[in-house]
Design a protein around this motif. Structure first.
Motif, PDB file in Angstrom:
ATOM      1  N   GLU A  92     -24.761   3.560 109.342  1.00 55.95           N
ATOM      2  CA  GLU A  92     -26.035   3.842 110.014  1.00 55.95           C
ATOM      3  C   GLU A  92     -26.940   2.609 109.987  1.00 55.95           C
ATOM      4  O   GLU A  92     -27.563   2.261 111.000  1.00 55.95           O
ATOM      5  CB  GLU A  92     -26.717   5.037 109.338  1.00 55.95           C
ATOM      6  CG  GLU A  92     -28.017   5.442 109.984  1.00 55.95           C
ATOM      7  CD  GLU A  92     -28.693   6.599 109.258  1.00 55.95           C
ATOM      8  OE1 GLU A  92     -29.613   7.180 109.853  1.00 55.95           O
ATOM      9  OE2 GLU A  92     -28.331   6.918 108.102  1.00 55.95           O
ATOM     10  N   TRP A 115     -21.236   6.182 105.072  1.00 57.22           N
ATOM     11  CA  TRP A 115     -21.942   6.629 106.276  1.00 57.22           C
ATOM     12  C   TRP A 115     -23.305   5.954 106.391  1.00 57.22           C
ATOM     13  O   TRP A 115     -23.720   5.548 107.468  1.00 57.22           O
ATOM     14  CB  TRP A 115     -22.124   8.133 106.281  1.00 57.22           C
ATOM     15  CG  TRP A 115     -20.868   8.927 106.466  1.00 57.22           C
ATOM     16  CD1 TRP A 115     -19.730   8.547 107.124  1.00 57.22           C
ATOM     17  CD2 TRP A 115     -20.620  10.240 105.984  1.00 57.22           C
ATOM     18  NE1 TRP A 115     -18.797   9.544 107.078  1.00 57.22           N
ATOM     19  CE2 TRP A 115     -19.309  10.600 106.388  1.00 57.22           C
ATOM     20  CE3 TRP A 115     -21.367  11.156 105.253  1.00 57.22           C
ATOM     21  CZ2 TRP A 115     -18.746  11.833 106.088  1.00 57.22           C
ATOM     22  CZ3 TRP A 115     -20.794  12.383 104.955  1.00 57.22           C
ATOM     23  CH2 TRP A 115     -19.508  12.704 105.365  1.00 57.22           C
ATOM     24  N   GLU A 116     -24.011   5.854 105.266  1.00 55.57           N
ATOM     25  CA  GLU A 116     -25.324   5.222 105.282  1.00 55.57           C
ATOM     26  C   GLU A 116     -25.216   3.753 105.684  1.00 55.57           C
ATOM     27  O   GLU A 116     -26.017   3.255 106.477  1.00 55.57           O
ATOM     28  CB  GLU A 116     -25.984   5.354 103.906  1.00 55.57           C
ATOM     29  CG  GLU A 116     -27.405   4.839 103.876  1.00 55.57           C
ATOM     30  CD  GLU A 116     -28.080   5.100 102.548  1.00 55.57           C
ATOM     31  OE1 GLU A 116     -28.556   4.114 101.957  1.00 55.57           O
ATOM     32  OE2 GLU A 116     -28.141   6.262 102.115  1.00 55.57           O
ATOM     33  N   ARG A 145     -32.126  10.553 100.323  1.00 62.83           N
ATOM     34  CA  ARG A 145     -30.950   9.841 100.862  1.00 62.83           C
ATOM     35  C   ARG A 145     -31.204   9.267 102.250  1.00 62.83           C
ATOM     36  O   ARG A 145     -30.327   9.310 103.111  1.00 62.83           O
ATOM     37  CB  ARG A 145     -29.725  10.738 100.875  1.00 62.83           C
ATOM     38  CG  ARG A 145     -29.208  11.046  99.500  1.00 62.83           C
ATOM     39  CD  ARG A 145     -27.839  11.673  99.577  1.00 62.83           C
ATOM     40  NE  ARG A 145     -27.426  12.046  98.246  1.00 62.83           N
ATOM     41  CZ  ARG A 145     -26.374  11.524  97.625  1.00 62.83           C
ATOM     42  NH1 ARG A 145     -25.639  10.648  98.217  1.00 62.83           N
ATOM     43  NH2 ARG A 145     -26.069  11.914  96.413  1.00 62.83           N
ATOM     44  N   VAL A 146     -32.408   8.724 102.452  1.00 66.26           N
ATOM     45  CA  VAL A 146     -32.756   8.140 103.743  1.00 66.26           C
ATOM     46  C   VAL A 146     -33.088   6.661 103.554  1.00 66.26           C
ATOM     47  O   VAL A 146     -34.007   6.319 102.810  1.00 66.26           O
ATOM     48  CB  VAL A 146     -33.972   8.880 104.368  1.00 66.26           C
ATOM     49  CG1 VAL A 146     -34.463   8.184 105.617  1.00 66.26           C
ATOM     50  CG2 VAL A 146     -33.609  10.323 104.670  1.00 66.26           C
ATOM     51  N   PRO A 147     -32.348   5.781 104.225  1.00 64.73           N
ATOM     52  CA  PRO A 147     -32.704   4.363 104.195  1.00 64.73           C
ATOM     53  C   PRO A 147     -33.962   4.134 105.032  1.00 64.73           C
ATOM     54  O   PRO A 147     -34.274   4.933 105.924  1.00 64.73           O
ATOM     55  CB  PRO A 147     -31.495   3.676 104.813  1.00 64.73           C
ATOM     56  CG  PRO A 147     -30.803   4.724 105.610  1.00 64.73           C
ATOM     57  CD  PRO A 147     -31.146   6.039 105.005  1.00 64.73           C
ATOM     58  N   PRO A 161     -31.463   0.417 101.695  1.00 66.93           N
ATOM     59  CA  PRO A 161     -30.643   1.620 101.544  1.00 66.93           C
ATOM     60  C   PRO A 161     -31.336   2.631 100.634  1.00 66.93           C
ATOM     61  O   PRO A 161     -32.180   2.254  99.810  1.00 66.93           O
ATOM     62  CB  PRO A 161     -29.346   1.106 100.931  1.00 66.93           C
ATOM     63  CG  PRO A 161     -29.573  -0.288 100.538  1.00 66.93           C
ATOM     64  CD  PRO A 161     -30.839  -0.770 101.139  1.00 66.93           C
ATOM     65  N   SER A 162     -30.980   3.881 100.786  1.00 70.53           N
ATOM     66  CA  SER A 162     -31.691   4.944 100.068  1.00 70.53           C
ATOM     67  C   SER A 162     -31.698   4.747  98.555  1.00 70.53           C
ATOM     68  O   SER A 162     -32.692   5.052  97.899  1.00 70.53           O
ATOM     69  CB  SER A 162     -31.104   6.312 100.419  1.00 70.53           C
ATOM     70  OG  SER A 162     -29.766   6.422  99.991  1.00 70.53           O
TER      71      SER A 162
END
Length: 166
Positions: free
Chosen positions: A50, A46-47, A155-157, A138-139
């Motif tokens: 995104e 998912w990341e 968990r945030v890029p 990426p995170s």
């Protein structure tokens, strides 16, 4: 009689739960982490989606490294690329993928030997003095599961624009 003994031994070695024949008294091992591994793979997928949408939205022409860092060198700079142990000074802007700017300023760090995010250390080794680059980190190369304890959640890029000074 020996036929009966063989049948009893065969029945004793049969695992009723799986229908498999076992050769020891130990129960088959179950990978208790398998659901977590699968969950993390899904989150990573998912990341990545995104990040790909962010890159497409802004029309950035980026290269993806083996670790997942995306980089676009806008201005190549001059000289040799930085190596581990080199001191790098740069101006930077850090954004969430929503486009919100969360940090900006100047920072200096030693490549491979400081508290900066892993993605910045990796990017620095692809840059030269005078370089300018766009990064999407990426995170797992940024602030990880915990976030930075301030403006960036776990968990945030993040996206960055960096301009190397030296």
């Amino acid at each position: 009689m020996s036929l009966l003994l063989c049948l009893l031994l065969a029945a004793a070695c049969h695992n009723r739960q799986t229908g498999q024949v076992v050769t020891s008294d130990k129960e088959p091992t179950v990978d208790k982490d398998a659901p977590y591994v699968e969950g993390n793979k899904k989150i990573l997928q998912w990341e990545n989606e995104e990040i790909d949408l962010f890159v497409k939205r802004y029309g950035w022409d980026m290269t993806r490294t083996g670790t997942g860092l995306r980089i676009q060198i806008v201005k190549p700079g001059e000289g040799e690329c930085f190596q581990e142990g080199d001191l790098v000074t740069l101006d930077y802007e850090t954004f969430l993928l929503s486009g919100e700017r969360v940090y900006n300023g100047e920072k200096s760090f030693t490549v491979g030997r400081s508290e900066e995010i892993t993605g910045l250390h990796e990017a620095a080794q692809l840059l030269r003095p005078g370089s300018e680059a766009r990064l999407v980190v990426p995170s797992h190369l940024a602030y990880g599961v915990a976030g930075d304890g301030d403006q960036i959640k776990g968990r945030v890029p993040v996206a960055m624009i960096v301009r190397v000074k030296n």
